[in-house]
Motif scaffolding. Sequence first.
Motif, PDB file in Angstrom:
ATOM      1  N   ALA A  26     -46.059  35.784 -60.566  1.00 50.98           N
ATOM      2  CA  ALA A  26     -44.734  35.742 -59.738  1.00 50.98           C
ATOM      3  C   ALA A  26     -45.441  36.196 -58.324  1.00 50.98           C
ATOM      4  N   ILE A  27     -45.379  35.695 -57.270  1.00 57.34           N
ATOM      5  CA  ILE A  27     -45.467  36.098 -55.862  1.00 57.34           C
ATOM      6  C   ILE A  27     -43.990  36.199 -55.068  1.00 57.34           C
ATOM      7  N   LEU A  28     -43.721  37.388 -54.750  1.00 55.82           N
ATOM      8  CA  LEU A  28     -42.432  37.805 -54.009  1.00 55.82           C
ATOM      9  C   LEU A  28     -42.715  38.074 -52.863  1.00 55.82           C
ATOM     10  N   LEU A  29     -42.255  37.264 -51.874  1.00 55.27           N
ATOM     11  CA  LEU A  29     -42.633  37.494 -50.309  1.00 55.27           C
ATOM     12  C   LEU A  29     -41.247  37.594 -49.621  1.00 55.27           C
ATOM     13  N   ALA A  30     -41.305  38.702 -48.807  1.00 55.08           N
ATOM     14  CA  ALA A  30     -40.010  38.919 -48.348  1.00 55.08           C
ATOM     15  C   ALA A  30     -39.630  38.105 -47.175  1.00 55.08           C
ATOM     16  N   THR A  31     -40.444  37.270 -46.813  1.00 55.27           N
ATOM     17  CA  THR A  31     -40.410  36.220 -45.612  1.00 55.27           C
ATOM     18  C   THR A  31     -40.300  34.927 -46.029  1.00 55.27           C
ATOM     19  N   ASN A  32     -40.382  34.084 -45.212  1.00 55.51           N
ATOM     20  CA  ASN A  32     -39.885  32.714 -45.494  1.00 55.51           C
ATOM     21  C   ASN A  32     -41.377  31.851 -45.499  1.00 55.51           C
ATOM     22  N   PRO A  33     -41.456  30.719 -46.128  1.00 61.61           N
ATOM     23  CA  PRO A  33     -42.905  30.069 -46.311  1.00 61.61           C
ATOM     24  C   PRO A  33     -43.556  29.806 -44.919  1.00 61.61           C
ATOM     25  N   ASP A  34     -43.007  29.613 -43.988  1.00 58.96           N
ATOM     26  CA  ASP A  34     -43.708  29.322 -42.720  1.00 58.96           C
ATOM     27  C   ASP A  34     -44.356  30.792 -42.406  1.00 58.96           C
ATOM     28  N   ILE A  61     -45.828  31.231 -59.021  1.00 56.57           N
ATOM     29  CA  ILE A  61     -44.179  31.196 -59.280  1.00 56.57           C
ATOM     30  C   ILE A  61     -43.740  31.724 -57.869  1.00 56.57           C
ATOM     31  N   LEU A  62     -43.472  31.196 -56.964  1.00 51.94           N
ATOM     32  CA  LEU A  62     -42.944  31.669 -55.435  1.00 51.94           C
ATOM     33  C   LEU A  62     -41.634  31.958 -55.226  1.00 51.94           C
ATOM     34  N   ARG A  63     -41.375  32.990 -54.927  1.00 54.15           N
ATOM     35  CA  ARG A  63     -39.971  33.458 -54.311  1.00 54.15           C
ATOM     36  C   ARG A  63     -40.112  33.940 -53.009  1.00 54.15           C
ATOM     37  N   TYR A  64     -39.102  33.643 -52.183  1.00 55.36           N
ATOM     38  CA  TYR A  64     -39.125  34.136 -50.657  1.00 55.36           C
ATOM     39  C   TYR A  64     -37.748  34.773 -50.566  1.00 55.36           C
ATOM     40  N   GLY A  65     -37.727  35.789 -49.816  1.00 53.55           N
ATOM     41  CA  GLY A  65     -36.598  36.720 -49.646  1.00 53.55           C
ATOM     42  C   GLY A  65     -35.924  36.091 -48.181  1.00 53.55           C
ATOM     43  N   GLU A  66     -36.682  35.237 -47.403  1.00 55.21           N
ATOM     44  CA  GLU A  66     -36.163  34.651 -46.217  1.00 55.21           C
ATOM     45  C   GLU A  66     -35.437  35.749 -45.386  1.00 55.21           C
ATOM     46  N   GLN A  67     -36.444  37.169 -45.303  1.00 56.40           N
ATOM     47  CA  GLN A  67     -35.943  38.084 -44.284  1.00 56.40           C
ATOM     48  C   GLN A  67     -34.673  38.789 -44.455  1.00 56.40           C
ATOM     49  N   LYS A  68     -34.266  38.536 -45.597  1.00 55.00           N
ATOM     50  CA  LYS A  68     -32.893  38.930 -46.062  1.00 55.00           C
ATOM     51  C   LYS A  68     -32.671  39.941 -46.870  1.00 55.00           C
ATOM     52  N   ALA A  69     -32.399  41.319 -46.793  1.00 53.56           N
ATOM     53  CA  ALA A  69     -32.513  42.198 -47.643  1.00 53.56           C
ATOM     54  C   ALA A  69     -31.659  42.157 -49.047  1.00 53.56           C
ATOM     55  N   GLU A  70     -30.538  41.519 -48.725  1.00 48.26           N
ATOM     56  CA  GLU A  70     -29.616  40.901 -49.678  1.00 48.26           C
ATOM     57  C   GLU A  70     -30.317  40.294 -50.868  1.00 48.26           C
ATOM     58  N   ARG A  71     -31.358  39.481 -50.336  1.00 46.59           N
ATOM     59  CA  ARG A  71     -32.199  38.631 -51.374  1.00 46.59           C
ATOM     60  C   ARG A  71     -33.213  39.318 -52.270  1.00 46.59           C
ATOM     61  N   TYR A  72     -33.613  40.333 -51.765  1.00 42.99           N
ATOM     62  CA  TYR A  72     -34.621  41.050 -52.456  1.00 42.99           C
ATOM     63  C   TYR A  72     -34.683  41.296 -53.771  1.00 42.99           C
ATOM     64  N   PRO A  73     -33.282  41.900 -54.197  1.00 46.44           N
ATOM     65  CA  PRO A  73     -32.738  42.137 -55.670  1.00 46.44           C
ATOM     66  C   PRO A  73     -32.674  40.742 -56.325  1.00 46.44           C
ATOM     67  N   GLN A  74     -32.441  39.843 -55.911  1.00 46.40           N
ATOM     68  CA  GLN A  74     -32.401  38.581 -56.582  1.00 46.40           C
ATOM     69  C   GLN A  74     -33.653  37.892 -57.010  1.00 46.40           C
ATOM     70  N   ILE A  75     -34.668  38.191 -56.034  1.00 47.27           N
ATOM     71  CA  ILE A  75     -35.910  37.529 -56.484  1.00 47.27           C
ATOM     72  C   ILE A  75     -36.837  38.495 -57.181  1.00 47.27           C
ATOM     73  N   ALA A  76     -36.377  39.774 -57.451  1.00 47.97           N
ATOM     74  CA  ALA A  76     -37.154  40.604 -57.936  1.00 47.97           C
ATOM     75  C   ALA A  76     -36.532  40.431 -59.536  1.00 47.97           C
ATOM     76  N   ALA A  77     -35.411  40.483 -59.765  1.00 47.00           N
ATOM     77  CA  ALA A  77     -34.752  40.234 -61.067  1.00 47.00           C
ATOM     78  C   ALA A  77     -35.273  38.820 -61.597  1.00 47.00           C
ATOM     79  N   GLU A  78     -35.262  37.689 -60.865  1.00 45.30           N
ATOM     80  CA  GLU A  78     -35.888  36.473 -61.367  1.00 45.30           C
ATOM     81  C   GLU A  78     -37.234  36.573 -61.951  1.00 45.30           C
ATOM     82  N   ALA A  79     -38.047  37.370 -61.007  1.00 46.51           N
ATOM     83  CA  ALA A  79     -39.447  37.557 -61.517  1.00 46.51           C
ATOM     84  C   ALA A  79     -39.574  38.290 -62.850  1.00 46.51           C
ATOM     85  N   VAL A  80     -38.727  39.398 -63.096  1.00 45.46           N
ATOM     86  CA  VAL A  80     -38.485  40.196 -64.010  1.00 45.46           C
ATOM     87  C   VAL A  80     -38.104  39.207 -65.523  1.00 45.46           C
TER      88      VAL A  80
END
Length: 321
Positions: A26-34, A61-80
């Motif tokens: 799983a690759i979790l990036l805080a930003t967006n695809p671009d 498996i890619l997940r992006y935080g879209e530069q939104k701190a509120e998304r970070y817990p969500q993508i972390a939980a998905e990966a786990v």
Amino acid sequence: MKRRAFLLVLALPLSGAAQTAKRRVAILLATNPDAAAQVLVAFKKRMSELGWIEGGNIEYILRYGEQKAERYPQIAAEAVEMKVDVIFAPFVAVAHEVKSRTSSIPIVFATVSDPVKAGLVASLAKPNGNATGVTTRLAGLTAKRTQLIKEALPGAKGIGFLVNRNAGSSGEVKEIIREMTGAAKRLGLRLVVRDLPPGGRFDTALAQLKGDGVDVMLVDLAWYQRRRELVEAMARARLPAVYSASEYTEDGGLMTLAVSTDERFREAAGYVDRILRGAQPADLAVEEPTRFDLVVNLKTARALGMKIPSSILVRADRVIE
């Protein structure tokens, strides 16, 4: 027969365990695809060089935080929850979220300034947990950047630093400010620190800093995901700055004194490779950078009406015309 045997050896570069089942990272990036495209290419290319072929023996498996701190817990939980083999969480804010949710799935980071103060590892030599990776922290680099600002603009009086609440950790930010404070005092510069709230506008923050007497800026890696937006705002404000990643300067920033972000991602791929082959994160020492690059954008200097001193140009590893 000898030729056929030789070709079979070439076709099977990985260990037996790696050949029998596709591995999942799983690759979790805080930003967006671009914004993440360049460093993601660097990571995947190195993984390919190490024998991990996307669509073959490895799945990303890619997940992006879209530069939104509120998304970070969500993508972390998905990966786990997906129970992948390794979680590659390059940036500290997302790595924190992952580590708070698992003590068993290996975590690799890539752009953390101080992983000990960030609470990701016990020590650089012995992580003693499920996280390891590479750090961007080079002793004294913040002071060197501050000195470079003064060398480029000897008449500068005020240096500004913009704090990003959504990135890094309070310990890391305090360390950067501490080092900047000492360097600024030695160089006769007044340091002005301003916090930009989530969703805040760069133009507004930079106008406030200029109103506080700031005429130069130091920008750390915390703004990497919004680097193009920040560089454009700097140009509108006509504020020269020294940045913390070459990509800032490639996007129009004035100067960079930093380790290469691309190289950090390539080195992190080496950690993922070793873990997939059986190594434990607790036994893999965190790698520190040993050198930095100086990049100067002369086009930006001309737009700002600046003349970069020859003492800087002769030391530059790269000059963008």
